[in-house]
Design an enzyme around this catalytic site. Sequence first.
Site, PDB file in Angstrom:
ATOM      1  N   ASP A 195       0.859  -1.194   0.000  1.00 42.11           N
ATOM      2  CA  ASP A 195       0.000   0.000   0.000  1.00 42.11           C
ATOM      3  C   ASP A 195       0.898   1.249   0.000  1.00 42.11           C
ATOM      4  O   ASP A 195       0.927   2.017   0.964  1.00 42.11           O
ATOM      5  CB  ASP A 195      -0.953   0.005   1.215  1.00 42.11           C
ATOM      6  N   ASP A 218       7.361   3.790   3.096  1.00 39.20           N
ATOM      7  CA  ASP A 218       8.228   2.644   3.397  1.00 39.20           C
ATOM      8  C   ASP A 218       7.965   1.468   2.472  1.00 39.20           C
ATOM      9  O   ASP A 218       8.863   0.674   2.190  1.00 39.20           O
ATOM     10  CB  ASP A 218       8.155   2.245   4.884  1.00 39.20           C
ATOM     11  N   ASP A 219       6.716   1.386   1.951  1.00 37.61           N
ATOM     12  CA  ASP A 219       6.449   0.388   0.896  1.00 37.61           C
ATOM     13  C   ASP A 219       7.357   0.658  -0.311  1.00 37.61           C
ATOM     14  O   ASP A 219       7.892  -0.268  -0.916  1.00 37.61           O
ATOM     15  CB  ASP A 219       4.995   0.456   0.437  1.00 37.61           C
ATOM     16  N   ASN A 229       0.979   0.850  17.188  1.00 40.78           N
ATOM     17  CA  ASN A 229       1.221   2.230  16.736  1.00 40.78           C
ATOM     18  C   ASN A 229      -0.115   2.948  16.513  1.00 40.78           C
ATOM     19  O   ASN A 229      -0.410   3.950  17.163  1.00 40.78           O
ATOM     20  CB  ASN A 229       2.164   2.300  15.517  1.00 40.78           C
ATOM     21  N   GLU A 268      -1.046  -2.732  15.696  1.00 41.91           N
ATOM     22  CA  GLU A 268      -0.243  -2.153  14.608  1.00 41.91           C
ATOM     23  C   GLU A 268      -1.179  -1.920  13.415  1.00 41.91           C
ATOM     24  O   GLU A 268      -2.121  -2.682  13.174  1.00 41.91           O
ATOM     25  CB  GLU A 268       0.893  -3.146  14.262  1.00 41.91           C
ATOM     26  N   ASN A 297      -1.325  -2.320  10.031  1.00 48.43           N
ATOM     27  CA  ASN A 297      -1.694  -3.285   8.991  1.00 48.43           C
ATOM     28  C   ASN A 297      -2.688  -4.329   9.514  1.00 48.43           C
ATOM     29  O   ASN A 297      -3.621  -4.726   8.815  1.00 48.43           O
ATOM     30  CB  ASN A 297      -0.449  -3.993   8.435  1.00 48.43           C
ATOM     31  N   HIS A 315       9.656   0.584   8.107  1.00 49.98           N
ATOM     32  CA  HIS A 315       9.103  -0.746   8.419  1.00 49.98           C
ATOM     33  C   HIS A 315       9.216  -1.760   7.277  1.00 49.98           C
ATOM     34  O   HIS A 315       9.803  -2.820   7.434  1.00 49.98           O
ATOM     35  CB  HIS A 315       7.612  -0.618   8.775  1.00 49.98           C
ATOM     36  N   ASP A 316       8.635  -1.453   6.128  1.00 49.81           N
ATOM     37  CA  ASP A 316       8.360  -2.482   5.117  1.00 49.81           C
ATOM     38  C   ASP A 316       9.576  -3.176   4.504  1.00 49.81           C
ATOM     39  O   ASP A 316       9.531  -4.395   4.274  1.00 49.81           O
ATOM     40  CB  ASP A 316       7.478  -1.890   4.006  1.00 49.81           C
TER      41      ASP A 316
HETATM   42  N1  LIG Z   1       1.799   5.732  11.233  1.00 47.68           N
HETATM   43  C1  LIG Z   1       1.909   4.775  10.274  1.00 47.68           C
HETATM   44  C2  LIG Z   1       0.765   4.118   9.776  1.00 47.68           C
HETATM   45  C3  LIG Z   1       0.886   3.127   8.821  1.00 47.68           C
HETATM   46  C4  LIG Z   1       2.134   2.755   8.358  1.00 47.68           C
HETATM   47  C5  LIG Z   1       2.194   1.619   7.377  1.00 47.68           C
HETATM   48  N2  LIG Z   1       1.720   0.430   8.087  1.00 47.68           N
HETATM   49  C6  LIG Z   1       2.865  -0.355   8.486  1.00 47.68           C
HETATM   50  C7  LIG Z   1       3.438   0.097   9.817  1.00 47.68           C
HETATM   51  O1  LIG Z   1       2.454   0.117  10.819  1.00 47.68           O
HETATM   52  C8  LIG Z   1       3.796  -0.190   7.306  1.00 47.68           C
HETATM   53  O2  LIG Z   1       3.436  -1.147   6.333  1.00 47.68           O
HETATM   54  C9  LIG Z   1       3.551   1.236   6.813  1.00 47.68           C
HETATM   55  O3  LIG Z   1       3.504   1.247   5.391  1.00 47.68           O
HETATM   56  C10 LIG Z   1       3.274   3.402   8.834  1.00 47.68           C
HETATM   57  C11 LIG Z   1       3.165   4.408   9.778  1.00 47.68           C
HETATM   58 CA   LIG Z   2       2.868  -0.663   4.027  1.00 50.07          CA
END
Ligand SMILES: Nc1ccc([C@@H]2N[C@H](CO)[C@@H](O)[C@H]2O)cc1
Ligand SMILES: [Ca+2]
Length: 310
Positions: free
Chosen positions: A9, A13-14, A159, A165, A167, A240-241
Amino acid sequence: KKKIIIDCDPGYDDAVALLLAAGNPNVEVLGITTIAGNQTLEKVTRNALRIAKLAHLDHVSVAAGSARPLLRDQVVVAANIHGESGLDGCTLPEADYTVDQRNAAQFIIDTVMREPPQTVTLVPIGPLTNIALAVRMEPRIVERVKEVVLMGGGCHIGNIKPMAEFNIENDPEAAHIVFEEKWPIVMIGLDLTYQALATAEVKNEIAAIDTDAARFLTQVLARFSETYKRSKGFDEPPVHDPCAVAYVIDPTMMQVRKAPVHVEYRGLYTNGMTVVDLRKPAPEDCHTSVALKLDHKRFWDMIIAAVKNL
Ligand SMILES: Nc1ccc([C@@H]2N[C@H](CO)[C@@H](O)[C@H]2O)cc1
Ligand SMILES: [Ca+2]
């Protein structure tokens, strides 16, 4: 080469995950599927096509997936982090190809059933709606897929919510379906990805690389840093990704531990929580593992090498 399908998505970071997969010689991207999450399906799909073009992945099919979670009736996007377009402030070429005519779930099924058994790794780095749909449509992919390496969840850490989290919480029912199937799952959660910080040193090294991909990555990290600072107070953003792709390329880069994981999808305060049981050694037949420790230098060296390659 490790053969992967990335379900994403994009999202800053994707985008880094896609650059790593494109630039690393040990990975073959069989397909890119998109899912609503960081932004709407239309926006993340447009972003995926444009990143694929920049990363010389435009020979790879992009298949759009679900515009919404399985049950929930509204899409909760993360515009505060990724902006209105999902990649605010970044320069990308216009894509000159369009999406595969199949939806993401069908594309995943067709690809997994076409390739030899135990050769395709699914790398979901967004909400798990497409993966849940695929496994319900074609249960045979469960024993055929080599591994599911996903960015999501965490060990009693959240988060978007105190214990959830983004996803997983975006589509908890889909995540429950995915985690209850008996395929090997490596959960790259926040415990791990909070170690994947884009430090000033890393940014300086990337800023010195003279490729379009590196220039794009510099923009991505600049904007990600800014929005993470503004909305979360982080001095350096956790990218993250790409951690999920890095694990597929070199699993020795992380310490991973077998542990039962179940997704709370009926919680009042904990809906979307990945309930990881670290109280004792996992049972022999445990199909889930969680990543706990990252080799930060090896991780960023791998990403830097990838963008030099592009
Ligand atoms: N605040 C925030 C919300 C969603 C994401 C997305 N969701 C995942 C981290 O929670 C990653 O896949 C990132 O793309 C990152 C930061
Ligand atoms: Ca993502």
